[in-house]
Design an enzyme around this catalytic site. Sequence first.
Site, mmCIF file in Angstrom:
data_model
loop_
_atom_site.group_PDB
_atom_site.id
_atom_site.type_symbol
_atom_site.label_atom_id
_atom_site.label_comp_id
_atom_site.label_asym_id
_atom_site.label_seq_id
_atom_site.Cartn_x
_atom_site.Cartn_y
_atom_site.Cartn_z
ATOM 1 N N GLU A 71 0.839 -1.197 0.000
ATOM 2 C CA GLU A 71 0.000 0.000 0.000
ATOM 3 C C GLU A 71 0.874 1.248 0.000
ATOM 4 O O GLU A 71 1.972 1.274 0.583
ATOM 5 C CB GLU A 71 -0.962 0.003 1.185
ATOM 6 C CG GLU A 71 -0.354 0.250 2.540
ATOM 7 C CD GLU A 71 -1.395 0.372 3.655
ATOM 8 O OE1 GLU A 71 -2.444 1.011 3.455
ATOM 9 O OE2 GLU A 71 -1.149 -0.189 4.749
ATOM 10 N N LYS A 97 -9.273 1.841 0.493
ATOM 11 C CA LYS A 97 -9.233 1.210 1.809
ATOM 12 C C LYS A 97 -10.471 1.588 2.626
ATOM 13 O O LYS A 97 -10.848 2.762 2.695
ATOM 14 C CB LYS A 97 -7.957 1.641 2.533
ATOM 15 C CG LYS A 97 -7.635 0.885 3.803
ATOM 16 C CD LYS A 97 -6.244 1.275 4.309
ATOM 17 C CE LYS A 97 -5.816 0.465 5.526
ATOM 18 N NZ LYS A 97 -4.437 0.807 5.944
ATOM 19 N N CYS A 117 -4.535 -3.937 3.875
ATOM 20 C CA CYS A 117 -3.937 -3.939 5.214
ATOM 21 C C CYS A 117 -4.980 -4.097 6.320
ATOM 22 O O CYS A 117 -5.477 -5.180 6.560
ATOM 23 C CB CYS A 117 -3.090 -2.689 5.414
ATOM 24 S SG CYS A 117 -1.894 -2.835 6.790
ATOM 25 N N SER A 163 2.572 -2.789 7.096
ATOM 26 C CA SER A 163 2.397 -3.299 8.455
ATOM 27 C C SER A 163 3.723 -3.213 9.211
ATOM 28 O O SER A 163 4.672 -3.940 8.910
ATOM 29 C CB SER A 163 1.907 -4.754 8.405
ATOM 30 O OG SER A 163 1.733 -5.289 9.689
ATOM 31 N N LYS A 183 4.714 -10.181 15.782
ATOM 32 C CA LYS A 183 3.567 -9.760 14.969
ATOM 33 C C LYS A 183 3.394 -10.636 13.732
ATOM 34 O O LYS A 183 2.275 -10.794 13.220
ATOM 35 C CB LYS A 183 3.742 -8.298 14.560
ATOM 36 C CG LYS A 183 2.526 -7.678 13.915
ATOM 37 C CD LYS A 183 2.783 -6.210 13.624
ATOM 38 C CE LYS A 183 1.576 -5.540 12.990
ATOM 39 N NZ LYS A 183 1.861 -4.123 12.661
ATOM 40 N N ASN A 209 25.028 15.512 36.641
ATOM 41 C CA ASN A 209 24.582 15.926 35.315
ATOM 42 C C ASN A 209 25.652 16.677 34.538
ATOM 43 O O ASN A 209 25.753 16.517 33.312
ATOM 44 C CB ASN A 209 23.339 16.821 35.443
ATOM 45 C CG ASN A 209 22.094 16.017 35.775
ATOM 46 O OD1 ASN A 209 22.063 14.803 35.622
ATOM 47 N ND2 ASN A 209 21.055 16.703 36.232
ATOM 48 N N THR A 245 22.392 6.354 23.463
ATOM 49 C CA THR A 245 22.299 4.977 23.953
ATOM 50 C C THR A 245 21.228 4.779 25.019
ATOM 51 O O THR A 245 21.252 3.790 25.750
ATOM 52 C CB THR A 245 23.671 4.537 24.519
ATOM 53 O OG1 THR A 245 24.040 5.417 25.583
ATOM 54 C CG2 THR A 245 24.730 4.583 23.435
ATOM 55 N N GLU A 252 15.084 3.753 31.086
ATOM 56 C CA GLU A 252 15.573 5.074 31.453
ATOM 57 C C GLU A 252 14.597 6.161 31.015
ATOM 58 O O GLU A 252 14.365 7.142 31.734
ATOM 59 C CB GLU A 252 16.939 5.322 30.831
ATOM 60 C CG GLU A 252 18.049 4.455 31.417
ATOM 61 C CD GLU A 252 19.385 4.680 30.716
ATOM 62 O OE1 GLU A 252 19.390 5.390 29.688
ATOM 63 O OE2 GLU A 252 20.400 4.159 31.197
ATOM 64 N N LYS A 285 11.372 15.215 28.864
ATOM 65 C CA LYS A 285 12.553 14.548 28.313
ATOM 66 C C LYS A 285 12.151 13.609 27.179
ATOM 67 O O LYS A 285 12.808 13.559 26.127
ATOM 68 C CB LYS A 285 13.275 13.753 29.399
ATOM 69 C CG LYS A 285 14.017 14.588 30.423
ATOM 70 C CD LYS A 285 14.841 13.697 31.353
ATOM 71 C CE LYS A 285 15.622 14.507 32.375
ATOM 72 N NZ LYS A 285 16.447 13.657 33.246
#
Length: 660
Positions: A44, A111, A163, A190, A196, A458, A482, A487, A616
């Site tokens: 699609e 669709k 879909c 998809s 899935k 920090n 990373t 986190e 954040k």
Amino acid sequence: MNQLRLASAALNQTPLAWDSNLANIVAALDAARASEVSLLCLPELCISGYGCEDAFFAHGVQQTSLDILAEILPATKGLAVALGLPLVVEEQLFNACAFVCNGLLIGFVAKQCLAGDGIHYEPRWFKPWPAGKVGEVTCFGESFSVGDVMFDCGGVKIGMEVCRDAWVVERTGKRLAARGADVILNPSGSHFAFAKQEIRRDIVLRGSRDFHVSYAYTNLLGNEAGNVVYDGGTLIATRGELVAVGPRFSFADYILVHADVDVDATRADRAEANLPIIELDGATLDCGFQLPSATKTIAPTQPSPWDTSPPSKEEEFARAVSLGLFDYLRKSRAGGLVISLSGGADSATVATMVWLMTKFGVAELGYEGLARKLAQIPQLAEASSAEEIVGALLTCVYQATRNSGETTLKAACTIASAIGANFLEWNIDAMVDGYVDTVSKAIGRSITWKGDDTALQNIQARARAPGAWLLANLSGSLLLTTSNRSEAAVGYATMDGDTAGGLAPIAGIDKAYLLEWLKWMERTGPEGIGPLPELAVINAQTPTAELRPVSESQTDEGDLMPYRVLDAVERAAIRDKLMPVEVFQAVQDRFPEYSKEQLGIWIERFFRLWCRNQWKRERYAPSFHLDDENLDPKSWCRFPILSGGFERELAELRELLTDG
């Protein structure tokens, strides 16, 4: 026996990349013709790209999609093909699929069931097409039928579930079967999520069995637009049996799969089931085209050896992130990759993914093929091993402070050497001290660990960012951050410090799983690649930010809570939408080793940190969607930046624990 060769092709498209999208489509058409395919299903919105976002509203995008369709028509000689594009009908925009036979446009299917949950926002751009309705649209100076239509190719009736049309309870295919469909095509976009593919298999198998048809499912492939990875994984089934399964996570521009199906056999099944056929006037278009029969036997495509049912989460994680990273690198035209390698689990995972990316790429494309796809990095042309490619792509830097230890330095050096990355190290104490001294003088007092713990942690993380950015900018490289999902949930990361970067490859996965995956990578590794034993130096450590003085023996879990508890609380609170008392009730039995008072403290800590740190999550670098429990506010989980912080609900939790 009325046999036809049915095919699906997964395509690696890019939004608004008209020329490369066209080239991939034409290449797939040529490959289908060479394999004597009769009927081909393409994904699609493959002409424009699925992820065009609000650019779908642009008249130029709508018109160019039709212009590209016109360029594709001559390449469909001898084939019947379905392929997707945005289409305006009566001043409303639809997610449509063109059906083309032997160089001629026949009509369009629109669709009916739009995807509007999770990462999908189709109702923002498109209108759903009403079931049973057929309209008209003018293009290329002619009028064509559009909507809920089927196509008759020499007596073979073909319908489409686009879909999501196949994912709802009242599937479009059920009505197509009642109208006598012999073949149902599913052009899809998809997105990947863990496990899935098992759901897709079930949809395809049930469709072919329950509707007594042959069924072809296709999908997009690769990192199309930045956040979303498509795994391909095309499927063809007939009479309740899978007869072709395409490879997933391919690095190729397209993957064609095909199988021979017997139309007479499915019709006999339908007759035996005594299913009535309902004809709708004007809803079946005569294509005037006889689907060609194959004259040579070609074995159907089989799945990759690792792609078992159900698939291994470890394999899927390794392959999804590697493919997402590869496409992001090449489509962003970055000159390489940079990682601030701390010697801990998260940065080691990201570095390992770069190594896996090169391993998978070389295995499928070869050295020359990989270098061609990454032509913006000319030094790759000289590489003759995966490690040499990593050396040409990736620079890792260890940025020490007086709070760093020899263990993490050795670990960082070991991993960089094992994968072939360039490795640099420097000390940032002078920069940290300079900031501290400057601010201390300005405010008229000393900044101390006793009174300013968080600020001093920090500033170390933030002082690492400028050097890493400078290193990346020197070569036009992409700085990889990373951060992981655990986190992100509690804001255990320094904004503009360890979150600095242009892409966060592992921000969609929790820390507890990452630690397990690293053990798997140390001992087993992906099929055909094998382990990376040097990861033992990572797996032997207790995760720590190394931001407090060594005498403090800082650990991540000491700052937060055990990662297993954190992830359980996160799923209950965010995925399952439970309030604090309900979260406590949901997780209490899972952790009998902890007192109810301790669990209560951790649950309250989670909710307070979650609410405090939404800003954040709004600012994190783009990440890959890996499962339907994502915390990324740009693609999955929306939460207000400012909120009441669950004060009433947390008071109820404290009262429960006190009374109990």
